[in-house]
Design a protein around this motif. Structure first.
Motif, mmCIF file in Angstrom:
data_model
loop_
_atom_site.group_PDB
_atom_site.id
_atom_site.type_symbol
_atom_site.label_atom_id
_atom_site.label_comp_id
_atom_site.label_asym_id
_atom_site.label_seq_id
_atom_site.Cartn_x
_atom_site.Cartn_y
_atom_site.Cartn_z
ATOM 1 N N ALA A 11 0.758 -1.229 0.142
ATOM 2 C CA ALA A 11 -0.045 0.100 -0.072
ATOM 3 C C ALA A 11 0.852 1.230 0.063
ATOM 4 O O ALA A 11 0.254 2.136 -0.349
ATOM 5 C CB ALA A 11 -0.919 0.126 1.107
ATOM 6 N N GLU A 12 2.141 1.035 0.443
ATOM 7 C CA GLU A 12 2.929 2.122 0.501
ATOM 8 C C GLU A 12 3.954 2.447 -0.662
ATOM 9 O O GLU A 12 4.877 3.128 -0.865
ATOM 10 C CB GLU A 12 3.946 2.222 1.594
ATOM 11 N N ASN A 13 3.683 1.566 -1.816
ATOM 12 C CA ASN A 13 4.609 1.467 -3.017
ATOM 13 C C ASN A 13 3.942 1.857 -4.006
ATOM 14 O O ASN A 13 2.957 1.395 -4.633
ATOM 15 C CB ASN A 13 4.959 0.172 -3.277
ATOM 16 N N SER A 14 4.424 3.125 -4.747
ATOM 17 C CA SER A 14 3.753 3.565 -5.816
ATOM 18 C C SER A 14 3.894 2.977 -6.974
ATOM 19 O O SER A 14 3.146 2.836 -8.152
ATOM 20 C CB SER A 14 4.146 5.101 -5.819
ATOM 21 N N ASP A 15 5.104 2.196 -7.102
ATOM 22 C CA ASP A 15 5.331 1.257 -8.158
ATOM 23 C C ASP A 15 4.387 0.127 -8.529
ATOM 24 O O ASP A 15 4.168 -0.319 -9.521
ATOM 25 C CB ASP A 15 6.819 0.658 -8.054
ATOM 26 N N SER A 16 3.477 -0.144 -7.432
ATOM 27 C CA SER A 16 2.698 -1.061 -7.670
ATOM 28 C C SER A 16 1.058 -0.523 -8.010
ATOM 29 O O SER A 16 0.163 -1.210 -8.467
ATOM 30 C CB SER A 16 1.967 -1.697 -6.163
ATOM 31 N N ILE A 17 1.147 0.749 -8.441
ATOM 32 C CA ILE A 17 -0.031 1.576 -8.782
ATOM 33 C C ILE A 17 0.130 1.899 -10.409
ATOM 34 O O ILE A 17 1.086 2.515 -10.630
ATOM 35 C CB ILE A 17 -0.367 2.835 -8.098
ATOM 36 N N PRO A 18 -0.682 1.342 -11.143
ATOM 37 C CA PRO A 18 -0.274 1.895 -12.749
ATOM 38 C C PRO A 18 -0.223 3.410 -12.857
ATOM 39 O O PRO A 18 -1.077 4.106 -12.320
ATOM 40 C CB PRO A 18 -1.608 1.304 -13.399
ATOM 41 N N ILE A 19 0.563 3.844 -13.732
ATOM 42 C CA ILE A 19 0.949 5.229 -13.859
ATOM 43 C C ILE A 19 -0.545 5.964 -14.325
ATOM 44 O O ILE A 19 -0.659 7.381 -14.006
ATOM 45 C CB ILE A 19 2.141 5.344 -14.759
ATOM 46 N N ASP A 20 -1.279 5.221 -15.092
ATOM 47 C CA ASP A 20 -2.443 6.093 -15.603
ATOM 48 C C ASP A 20 -3.505 6.329 -14.490
ATOM 49 O O ASP A 20 -4.011 7.302 -14.433
ATOM 50 C CB ASP A 20 -3.191 4.968 -16.661
ATOM 51 N N LEU A 21 -3.535 5.318 -13.659
ATOM 52 C CA LEU A 21 -4.354 5.389 -12.398
ATOM 53 C C LEU A 21 -3.744 6.640 -11.636
ATOM 54 O O LEU A 21 -4.598 7.405 -10.939
ATOM 55 C CB LEU A 21 -4.456 4.335 -11.543
ATOM 56 N N ILE A 22 -2.410 6.914 -11.364
ATOM 57 C CA ILE A 22 -1.993 7.845 -10.535
ATOM 58 C C ILE A 22 -1.991 9.177 -11.267
ATOM 59 O O ILE A 22 -2.381 10.108 -10.498
ATOM 60 C CB ILE A 22 -0.339 7.695 -10.533
ATOM 61 N N GLU A 72 -4.656 9.938 -13.106
ATOM 62 C CA GLU A 72 -6.025 10.185 -12.658
ATOM 63 C C GLU A 72 -6.224 10.838 -11.274
ATOM 64 O O GLU A 72 -6.932 11.922 -11.071
ATOM 65 C CB GLU A 72 -6.715 8.922 -13.113
ATOM 66 N N ILE A 73 -5.593 10.169 -10.455
ATOM 67 C CA ILE A 73 -5.765 10.645 -9.243
ATOM 68 C C ILE A 73 -5.243 12.075 -8.804
ATOM 69 O O ILE A 73 -5.855 12.878 -8.173
ATOM 70 C CB ILE A 73 -4.709 9.536 -8.116
ATOM 71 N N LEU A 74 -3.920 12.227 -9.283
ATOM 72 C CA LEU A 74 -3.503 13.641 -9.359
ATOM 73 C C LEU A 74 -4.181 14.620 -10.197
ATOM 74 O O LEU A 74 -4.546 15.803 -9.898
ATOM 75 C CB LEU A 74 -2.038 13.624 -9.987
ATOM 76 N N GLU A 75 -5.038 14.304 -11.009
ATOM 77 C CA GLU A 75 -6.044 15.007 -11.908
ATOM 78 C C GLU A 75 -7.200 15.503 -11.017
ATOM 79 O O GLU A 75 -7.491 16.794 -10.856
ATOM 80 C CB GLU A 75 -6.404 14.366 -13.172
ATOM 81 N N ILE A 76 -7.535 14.740 -10.010
ATOM 82 C CA ILE A 76 -8.793 14.737 -9.036
ATOM 83 C C ILE A 76 -8.250 15.680 -8.019
ATOM 84 O O ILE A 76 -8.996 16.817 -7.538
ATOM 85 C CB ILE A 76 -9.256 13.631 -8.510
ATOM 86 N N PHE A 77 -7.170 15.385 -7.613
ATOM 87 C CA PHE A 77 -6.186 16.280 -6.319
ATOM 88 C C PHE A 77 -6.204 17.789 -6.977
ATOM 89 O O PHE A 77 -6.334 18.784 -6.166
ATOM 90 C CB PHE A 77 -5.132 15.641 -6.045
ATOM 91 N N SER A 78 -5.739 17.819 -8.180
ATOM 92 C CA SER A 78 -5.680 19.407 -8.599
ATOM 93 C C SER A 78 -6.664 20.148 -8.683
ATOM 94 O O SER A 78 -6.628 21.566 -8.669
ATOM 95 C CB SER A 78 -5.057 19.186 -10.105
ATOM 96 N N ARG A 79 -8.064 19.671 -8.542
ATOM 97 C CA ARG A 79 -9.260 20.276 -8.535
ATOM 98 C C ARG A 79 -9.522 20.891 -7.063
ATOM 99 O O ARG A 79 -10.514 21.461 -6.903
ATOM 100 C CB ARG A 79 -10.377 19.855 -9.401
ATOM 101 N N LEU A 80 -9.190 20.305 -6.177
ATOM 102 C CA LEU A 80 -9.350 20.447 -4.909
ATOM 103 C C LEU A 80 -8.473 21.892 -4.407
ATOM 104 O O LEU A 80 -7.896 22.333 -4.829
ATOM 105 C CB LEU A 80 -8.844 19.463 -3.929
#
Length: 378
Positions: free
Chosen positions: A4-15, A17-25
């Motif tokens: 859960a603490e390893n960003s390498d386990s999360i697909p880059i496309d999903l990361i 999309e997550i950052l896109e959502i955070f940028s609107r906060l």
């Protein structure tokens, strides 16, 4: 490391999309998510997200209000509010906007640059100060090394857009020679400390607050008091070099320094021969050649604005002058003047706390994440 603490386990496309959502906060929400885990901190501290958030924030600049009041224990307090800037075109001559409250600090002096506020905190003695740097939207702040600041001493905050560095310039000994008059501190370096290895031309003292434009801090001073001749002190934040230029065009009038489309502008407000309110502005087009241009604008009649009841806060990137009331009696107004359309509209700002002694308006505030601070104000 836990999965859960390893960003390498999360697909880059999903990361992405997550950052896109955070940028609107809001920045306050992002700051709280930044503390959730090491993974989230890593994602929200990456250069890609910082640039994405800055791009979105630049497209939606806000008015930042620094509201000064005296607290219950007779201490000076700074309360930070913000509001969105009204849309264009001018479909209504007047609007009512509610300001959003963000945070409060116990202090009375502040200086602004590129989304951050620097103010003077209390030291152990009357002359000792503990400067502080804060994000006015999130309430996060950092205490800086203590320094001696006498009563006339000033501090200005500058930002170098090339190296992405903030620096604080302090008049350590305001009446001393050029060799040891100032000290400087660079934020974000491993060893945080004040340096005195800068030299400046001799001048008599500040007549205006510093304004940082494209990596250069400008402030006004009086060259010869008997003749009322003004000069502009320029401090290059990146190269830490001073320059003094003449400003005789101001003609004995003390202007407000503003950012005019990336250039230094000085502006005053007066009554013309017809009794109308007139804005007179000088723009510095070339620092080396010291070339100034003069512009004069006459404001349309408006029942909400009276001479001596307003000050010029600045100019938006859209080309509008922003004026704000000097007195803080309710209702409190800011005014937008579009010189190209000769249109003036008033915006009533609601939501400020009671017993306000003054309100400072900062134009085109953009939220940035160059720094995450560890603490948060109460």
């Amino acid at each position: 490391m836990n999965r859960a603490e390893n960003s390498d386990s999360i697909p880059i496309d999903l990361i992405l999309e997550i950052l896109e959502i955070f940028s609107r906060l809001t920045s306050k929400s992002v700051g709280r998510f930044h503390c959730v885990s090491k993974l989230w901190r890593s994602m929200l501290s990456c250069p890609y997200f910082k640039e994405l958030y800055l791009t979105r924030s630049s497209a939606r600049p806000r008015l930042l209000f620094v509201v000064h009041s005296v607290g219950e224990e007779e201490e000076e307090e700074l309360h930070f509010y913000s509001s969105s800037q009204p849309p264009i075109p001018y479909d209504k001559p007047s609007l009512v906007v509610a300001a959003d409250y963000h945070t409060t600090f116990t202090s009375e002096l502040c200086n602004y640059a590129s989304g951050l506020i620097c103010f003077r905190g209390k030291g152990c003695s009357e002359e000792e100060a503990m400067p502080m740097i804060c994000n006015p939207m999130t309430g996060q702040y950092a205490e800086l090394p203590k320094v001696i600041m006498y009563i006339p001493s000033k501090a200005v905050l500058g930002f170098d857009p090339i190296d992405k560095q903030f620096k604080i310039l302090v008049e350590h000994f305001p009446y001393s020679s050029a060799t040891n008059r100032h000290i400087i501190l660079t934020l974000g370096v491993p060893k945080l400390g004040w340096r005195s290895d800068i030299c400046c031309p001799k001048y008599y003292g500040y007549l205006s607050e510093g304004i940082c434009i494209s990596g250069v801090v400008y402030y006004l001073h009086c060259a010869r008091y008997s003749k009322g001749v003004y000069e502009i002190v320029c401090f290059d934040v990146r190269y830490e070099e001073f320059k003094v230029i003449e400003a005789q065009c101001f003609n004995h009038e003390t202007p407000t320094l503003i950012n005019y489309k990336g250039k230094l502008g000085g502006i005053t407000g007066n009554l013309n021969d017809s009794g109308a309110i007139e804005l007179r502005m000088w723009v510095l087009h070339d620092v080396g050649k010291q070339e100034w241009s003069e512009y004069v604008y006459t404001l349309p009649e408006n029942d909400d604005i009276k001479l001596h009841d307003f000050t010029v806060a600045g100019m938006t990137t859209r080309g509008e002058f922003v004026l704000s009331m000097i007195d803080t009696f309710k209702p409190f107004y800011v005014f937008y003047f579009n010189p190209e359309k000769n249109a003036l509209r008033s915006v009533e700002i609601q939501g400020f706390r009671e017993n306000v002694s003054s309100v400072k308006v900062l134009v085109d505030h953009v939220e940035d994440f160059n720094f995450f601070f560890k603490r948060e104000s109460s």
